[in-house]
Design an enzyme around this catalytic site. Structure first.
Site, PDB file in Angstrom:
ATOM      1  NE  ARG A 181      61.833 -23.742  46.200  1.00  0.00           N
ATOM      2  CZ  ARG A 181      60.855 -24.443  45.608  1.00  0.00           C
ATOM      3  NH1 ARG A 181      60.700 -24.369  44.284  1.00  0.00           N
ATOM      4  NH2 ARG A 181      60.031 -25.182  46.288  1.00  0.00           N
ATOM      5  CB  SER A 232      63.094 -24.719  52.932  1.00  0.00           C
ATOM      6  OG  SER A 232      62.002 -25.534  53.276  1.00  0.00           O
ATOM      7  CD  GLU A 302      64.278 -22.469  49.101  1.00  0.00           C
ATOM      8  OE1 GLU A 302      64.287 -23.704  49.279  1.00  0.00           O
ATOM      9  OE2 GLU A 302      63.244 -21.793  49.112  1.00  0.00           O
TER      10      GLU A 302
HETATM   11  C1  LIG Z   1      57.225 -19.618  56.633  1.00  0.00           C
HETATM   12  C2  LIG Z   1      57.804 -19.606  55.238  1.00  0.00           C
HETATM   13  C3  LIG Z   1      57.394 -20.573  54.325  1.00  0.00           C
HETATM   14  C4  LIG Z   1      57.924 -20.580  53.026  1.00  0.00           C
HETATM   15  N1  LIG Z   1      57.490 -21.528  52.150  1.00  0.00           N
HETATM   16  C5  LIG Z   1      57.983 -21.548  50.888  1.00  0.00           C
HETATM   17  C6  LIG Z   1      57.534 -22.520  49.940  1.00  0.00           C
HETATM   18  O1  LIG Z   1      56.672 -23.355  50.214  1.00  0.00           O
HETATM   19  N2  LIG Z   1      58.084 -22.509  48.700  1.00  0.00           N
HETATM   20  C7  LIG Z   1      59.032 -21.600  48.340  1.00  0.00           C
HETATM   21  O2  LIG Z   1      59.484 -21.627  47.189  1.00  0.00           O
HETATM   22  N3  LIG Z   1      59.476 -20.669  49.218  1.00  0.00           N
HETATM   23  C8  LIG Z   1      58.979 -20.619  50.465  1.00  0.00           C
HETATM   24  N4  LIG Z   1      59.426 -19.669  51.356  1.00  0.00           N
HETATM   25  C9  LIG Z   1      60.496 -18.725  50.945  1.00  0.00           C
HETATM   26  C10 LIG Z   1      59.979 -17.404  50.319  1.00  0.00           C
HETATM   27  O3  LIG Z   1      58.702 -17.077  50.803  1.00  0.00           O
HETATM   28  C11 LIG Z   1      59.963 -17.467  48.785  1.00  0.00           C
HETATM   29  O4  LIG Z   1      61.242 -17.695  48.258  1.00  0.00           O
HETATM   30  C12 LIG Z   1      59.406 -16.170  48.184  1.00  0.00           C
HETATM   31  O5  LIG Z   1      59.223 -16.345  46.808  1.00  0.00           O
HETATM   32  C13 LIG Z   1      60.305 -14.952  48.415  1.00  0.00           C
HETATM   33  O6  LIG Z   1      59.569 -13.805  48.069  1.00  0.00           O
HETATM   34  P1  LIG Z   1      59.905 -12.374  48.722  1.00  0.00           P
HETATM   35  O7  LIG Z   1      59.027 -11.379  48.074  1.00  0.00           O
HETATM   36  O8  LIG Z   1      59.834 -12.454  50.195  1.00  0.00           O
HETATM   37  O9  LIG Z   1      61.398 -12.221  48.241  1.00  0.00           O
HETATM   38  P2  LIG Z   1      62.652 -11.606  49.076  1.00  0.00           P
HETATM   39  O10 LIG Z   1      62.966 -12.513  50.220  1.00  0.00           O
HETATM   40  O11 LIG Z   1      62.332 -10.182  49.387  1.00  0.00           O
HETATM   41  O12 LIG Z   1      63.766 -11.727  47.983  1.00  0.00           O
HETATM   42  C14 LIG Z   1      64.236 -13.000  47.589  1.00  0.00           C
HETATM   43  C15 LIG Z   1      65.173 -12.821  46.376  1.00  0.00           C
HETATM   44  O13 LIG Z   1      64.399 -12.359  45.280  1.00  0.00           O
HETATM   45  C16 LIG Z   1      64.944 -11.120  44.801  1.00  0.00           C
HETATM   46  N5  LIG Z   1      63.825 -10.286  44.356  1.00  0.00           N
HETATM   47  C17 LIG Z   1      62.771  -9.866  45.102  1.00  0.00           C
HETATM   48  N6  LIG Z   1      61.953  -9.122  44.335  1.00  0.00           N
HETATM   49  C18 LIG Z   1      62.517  -9.067  43.095  1.00  0.00           C
HETATM   50  C19 LIG Z   1      62.146  -8.435  41.858  1.00  0.00           C
HETATM   51  N7  LIG Z   1      61.031  -7.705  41.742  1.00  0.00           N
HETATM   52  N8  LIG Z   1      62.961  -8.610  40.783  1.00  0.00           N
HETATM   53  C20 LIG Z   1      64.093  -9.350  40.894  1.00  0.00           C
HETATM   54  N9  LIG Z   1      64.500  -9.947  42.027  1.00  0.00           N
HETATM   55  C21 LIG Z   1      63.706  -9.815  43.118  1.00  0.00           C
HETATM   56  C22 LIG Z   1      65.682 -10.532  45.984  1.00  0.00           C
HETATM   57  O14 LIG Z   1      66.683  -9.617  45.541  1.00  0.00           O
HETATM   58  C23 LIG Z   1      66.260 -11.775  46.627  1.00  0.00           C
HETATM   59  O15 LIG Z   1      67.423 -12.177  45.957  1.00  0.00           O
HETATM   60  C24 LIG Z   1      58.906 -19.616  52.644  1.00  0.00           C
HETATM   61  C25 LIG Z   1      59.297 -18.646  53.574  1.00  0.00           C
HETATM   62  C26 LIG Z   1      58.751 -18.631  54.844  1.00  0.00           C
HETATM   63  C27 LIG Z   1      59.165 -17.558  55.807  1.00  0.00           C
END
Ligand SMILES: Cc1cc2nc3c(=O)[nH]c(=O)nc-3n(C[C@H](O)[C@H](O)[C@H](O)COP(=O)(O)OP(=O)(O)OC[C@H]3O[C@@H](n4cnc5c(N)ncnc54)[C@H](O)[C@@H]3O)c2cc1C
Length: 314
Positions: A181, A232, A302
């Protein structure tokens, strides 16, 4: 030109001329995060495409901070909002195509679930783990998202990035330091997309889709899927499981305001409907303090916490 705005609301007349994407002001970020909390972004931009995004970045005042959002599934936006231009990739950068027998191109705004399903259709894997991650590829690249033994950066060959001046670059995976992560790379560059490598497989599409269904079922049994959360909240400390520590500390079901430690999965904090970001942040601090006191282990978030507290906004 959109100018640096401090606490003021920027005027619509400051929108760069010729943008094809959607610009809004004082956009409530609660609409764009899976926790459904968060104050407004001064400027909110969904580009039409990469060229439009590049033009936006070149046109805005160089001192205005820029923040990126995918599907908002790993961010806690504070109640006072964000004094920055927030760029949302979801719904904008959405190209996904096959490059060769084993490689695909995926834009940053593509949902991970779509990537998993398309790889199953192409008989490429293992990409099933992406299915239950409710974010975009851009967020997965930024977080090195992973599940069920799979991890995003194991599949990255190259990434395309954009910097604050709107210049687009190609970088190879070895330009980044990758850990659990954690991703560190060139400063002030963000992901536009990635060339990803998978193994061609002989199994039928039916077996890959069955595997996706099985993983989603496992999640549903163990996680409060469908309730507003960020997944998480804390990373697993080396040699420990954050969820087990929180549960052993007796914190399942513990409330602050409208935020509660999920009775189903102790590393999830749920917004029961009326939570503020402050409720969630206070609950996180409480969980950290109790776990520290009981087990002498520090839980590290996280989720990314961004923006200002309400009281910081005049
Ligand atoms: C129900 C649930 C289950 C989940 N299960 C998992 C799991 O199994 N494993 C896991 O790893 N995570 C999990 N997550 C967390 C999350 O889904 C992941 O971390 C996911 O990768 C975040 O993607 P996002 O597009 O929503 O990013 P955001 O939440 O929109 O952004 C997260 C971070 O990434 C940055 N970011 C976003 N896009 C870019 C870009 N294009 N360039 C640079 N930086 C960027 C943002 O600035 C921020 O700092 C879960 C979340 C939920 C709600």
């Amino acid at each position: 030109m959109i100018q640096s705005v401090g606490q003021a609301t920027p005027a619509k007349s400051n929108v760069p001329v010729g943008l094809r994407g959607r610009v809004s002001f004082n956009e409530p970020l609660a609409r764009h995060t899976t926790w459904r909390v968060g104050g407004p972004a001064d400027v909110f931009f969904v580009p039409a495409d990469k060229q439009d995004l590049s033009w936006f970045l070149r046109s805005i005042d160089g001192v205005m901070p820029v923040m990126w959002l995918g599907l908002g599934s790993n961010v806690l936006v504070r109640d006072g909002g964000v004094r920055a231009a927030v760029i949302e990739t979801h719904g904008a950068l959405n190209d996904l195509h096959r490059l060769s027998e084993a490689e695909v191109w995926c834009d940053a705004g593509v949902p991970c679930a779509k990537l998993a399903k398309q790889c199953a259709k192409w008989n490429l894997g293992p990409a099933e783990f992406f299915a239950g991650i409710p974010g975009t590829l851009g967020g997965a690249l930024a977080m090195n998202a992973g599940a069920f033994g799979g991890e995003t950066w194991r599949h990255v060959v190259e990434v395309e990035t954009i910097n604050r001046r709107g210049e687009i670059h190609r970088r190879v995976a070895s330009d980044y330091q990758i850990a659990y992560r954690h991703v560190a790379g060139p400063h002030n560059e963000w992901f536009l997309g990635a060339q990803l490598s998978f193994a061609p497989r002989s199994e039928t599409i039916d077996s890959a889709e069955a595997e996706i269904r099985a993983l989603l079922k496992r999640r549903k049994e163990t996680q409060p899927i469908g309730e507003p959360s960020c997944g998480s909240v804390f990373t697993n400390p080396p040699g420990h499981h954050a969820a087990k520590l929180i549960e052993s500390a007796g914190l399942k079901g513990f409330h602050i305001g409208g935020a509660v430690v999920s009775p189903k999965h102790a590393n999830f904090i749920i917004n029961e409907g009326s939570a503020s970001a402050a409720d969630i942040e206070q609950l996180m601090a409480h969980v950290q303090a109790v776990v520290k006191e009981k087990f002498h282990i520090e839980l590290k978030p996280e989720v990314r916490i961004i923006g200002e507290r309400r009281e910081e906004v005049s």
